[in-house]
Design a protein around this motif. Structure first.
Motif, PDB file in Angstrom:
ATOM      1  N   ILE A 218       0.838  -1.198   0.000  1.00  0.00           N
ATOM      2  CA  ILE A 218       0.000   0.000   0.000  1.00  0.00           C
ATOM      3  C   ILE A 218       0.876   1.253   0.000  1.00  0.00           C
ATOM      4  CG2 ILE A 218      -1.598   1.387   1.394  1.00  0.00           C
ATOM      5  CD1 ILE A 218      -2.990  -0.849  -0.066  1.00  0.00           C
ATOM      6  N   THR A 219       1.941   1.234   0.790  1.00  0.00           N
ATOM      7  CA  THR A 219       2.876   2.360   0.828  1.00  0.00           C
ATOM      8  C   THR A 219       3.457   2.625  -0.551  1.00  0.00           C
ATOM      9  OG1 THR A 219       3.455   1.891   3.138  1.00  0.00           O
ATOM     10  CG2 THR A 219       5.004   3.236   1.859  1.00  0.00           C
ATOM     11  N   GLU A 220       3.898   1.577  -1.230  1.00  0.00           N
ATOM     12  CA  GLU A 220       4.491   1.728  -2.558  1.00  0.00           C
ATOM     13  C   GLU A 220       3.471   2.240  -3.565  1.00  0.00           C
ATOM     14  OE1 GLU A 220       6.117  -2.045  -3.581  1.00  0.00           O
ATOM     15  OE2 GLU A 220       7.609  -2.030  -1.956  1.00  0.00           O
ATOM     16  N   LEU A 221       2.257   1.717  -3.524  1.00  0.00           N
ATOM     17  CA  LEU A 221       1.217   2.140  -4.462  1.00  0.00           C
ATOM     18  C   LEU A 221       0.900   3.627  -4.310  1.00  0.00           C
ATOM     19  CD1 LEU A 221      -1.281  -0.880  -4.266  1.00  0.00           C
ATOM     20  CD2 LEU A 221      -0.176  -0.053  -6.332  1.00  0.00           C
ATOM     21  N   LEU A 222       0.779   4.082  -3.077  1.00  0.00           N
ATOM     22  CA  LEU A 222       0.405   5.475  -2.851  1.00  0.00           C
ATOM     23  C   LEU A 222       1.571   6.431  -3.067  1.00  0.00           C
ATOM     24  CD1 LEU A 222      -1.940   4.982   0.228  1.00  0.00           C
ATOM     25  CD2 LEU A 222      -2.613   5.601  -2.097  1.00  0.00           C
ATOM     26  N   HIS A 223       2.757   6.030  -2.659  1.00  0.00           N
ATOM     27  CA  HIS A 223       3.924   6.868  -2.915  1.00  0.00           C
ATOM     28  C   HIS A 223       4.185   7.024  -4.406  1.00  0.00           C
ATOM     29  CE1 HIS A 223       6.048   6.541   1.285  1.00  0.00           C
ATOM     30  NE2 HIS A 223       5.051   7.410   1.270  1.00  0.00           N
ATOM     31  N   ALA A 224       3.886   5.995  -5.178  1.00  0.00           N
ATOM     32  CA  ALA A 224       4.142   6.027  -6.624  1.00  0.00           C
ATOM     33  C   ALA A 224       3.324   7.101  -7.328  1.00  0.00           C
ATOM     34  CB  ALA A 224       3.843   4.660  -7.242  1.00  0.00           C
TER      35      ALA A 224
END
Length: 259
Positions: A218-224
């Motif tokens: 989730i962190t990676e998806l939103l940071h992207a």
């Protein structure tokens, strides 16, 4: 049989007619302790984090999508906060819970609040037919077959077919959201994977319940897509480099030429 188990069994099929706290216009709402024993309590004590986030995020004229609406508590709080010029889409795959939200929706039409539309569906990364496990314990722990679900599920009592849709698909049918709430019992990665257009073009503010096993993804998806993450349950919200259980995701500011 434990006392808790006895009360859970006693709660099945019970429907209570309650009112929201005064700050949400005391809107009428139908709830059931079958969705969580907390609903036996006074409504003011049901969910302090939910009330706080609804009051903070939803402004007059807001458009709110409530993914995993349960009994519709956030949906109706949002309807009160957004007012007559707002809009709420309440998305819940459990047929019985969706019916409760519909009953509440029919009662609040007499109040100065936004329109609430109820969509009985699950949200995922593709459009298909799925199966929803109805939890042996609280229906708040219902989850799609194929996901791990919450530790509060404690088995299943039955399986219900449900249509799964992507959030991007819904953009063509409903007003686009300024606020997106997600509570889908470990299925949040698939929800966001089906929302690429929404995250890049619409960029709503997001309050998402994130299970521990999904925190990194989730962190990676939103940071992207440029979102900044904060811990939602603490005031003031602390910035975080990793999604919390209650995560507030704030979108990047729109360039001036897009405003």
């Amino acid at each position: 049989m434990t006392f808790r188990r006895f009360v859970e069994r006693l709660s099945r099929g019970v429907v209570l007619h309650r009112r929201l706290p005064a700050k949400f216009g005391r809107l009428p709402i139908y709830v059931t302790p079958e969705a969580g024993l907390r609903y036996w309590s006074a409504m003011s004590r049901v969910d302090s984090v939910l009330y706080s986030m609804a009051e903070e995020l939803v402004k007059p004229s807001s458009v709110v999508w409530d993914v995993g609406a349960n009994v519709g508590l956030f949906s109706l709080c949002a309807a009160a906060a957004s007012g007559p010029s707002g809009f709420v889409l309440s998305i819940e795959p459990d047929l019985w819970l969706a019916h409760l939200i519909t009953r509440s929706r029919q009662e609040i039409v007499r109040y100065a609040c936004s329109e609430v539309q109820v969509l009985c569906a699950s949200i995922s990364d593709s459009n298909r037919v799925s199966n929803l496990e109805i939890a042996e314990r609280a229906r708040a722990s219902n989850h799609l077959v194929g996901t791990t679900g919450s530790t509060q599920t404690r088995g299943r009592r039955c399986v219900q077919p449900t249509v799964s849709l992507t959030l991007d698909f819904l953009l063509d049918y409903f007003p686009v959201p300024s606020v997106l709430k997600i509570d889908v019992e470990t299925h949040e990665v698939s929800v966001l994977k089906g929302a690429a257009r929404l995250l890049k073009e619409i960029r709503p503010t997001i309050w998402c319940e994130v299970s521990h096993e999904n925190s990194s993804e989730i962190t990676e998806l939103l940071h992207a897509v440029g979102y900044k993450l904060y811990g939602a349950e603490i005031q003031p919200h602390p910035p975080t480099d990793r999604a919390w259980f209650h995560t507030l995701a704030v979108p990047p500011a729109r360039p001036a030429h897009e405003c």
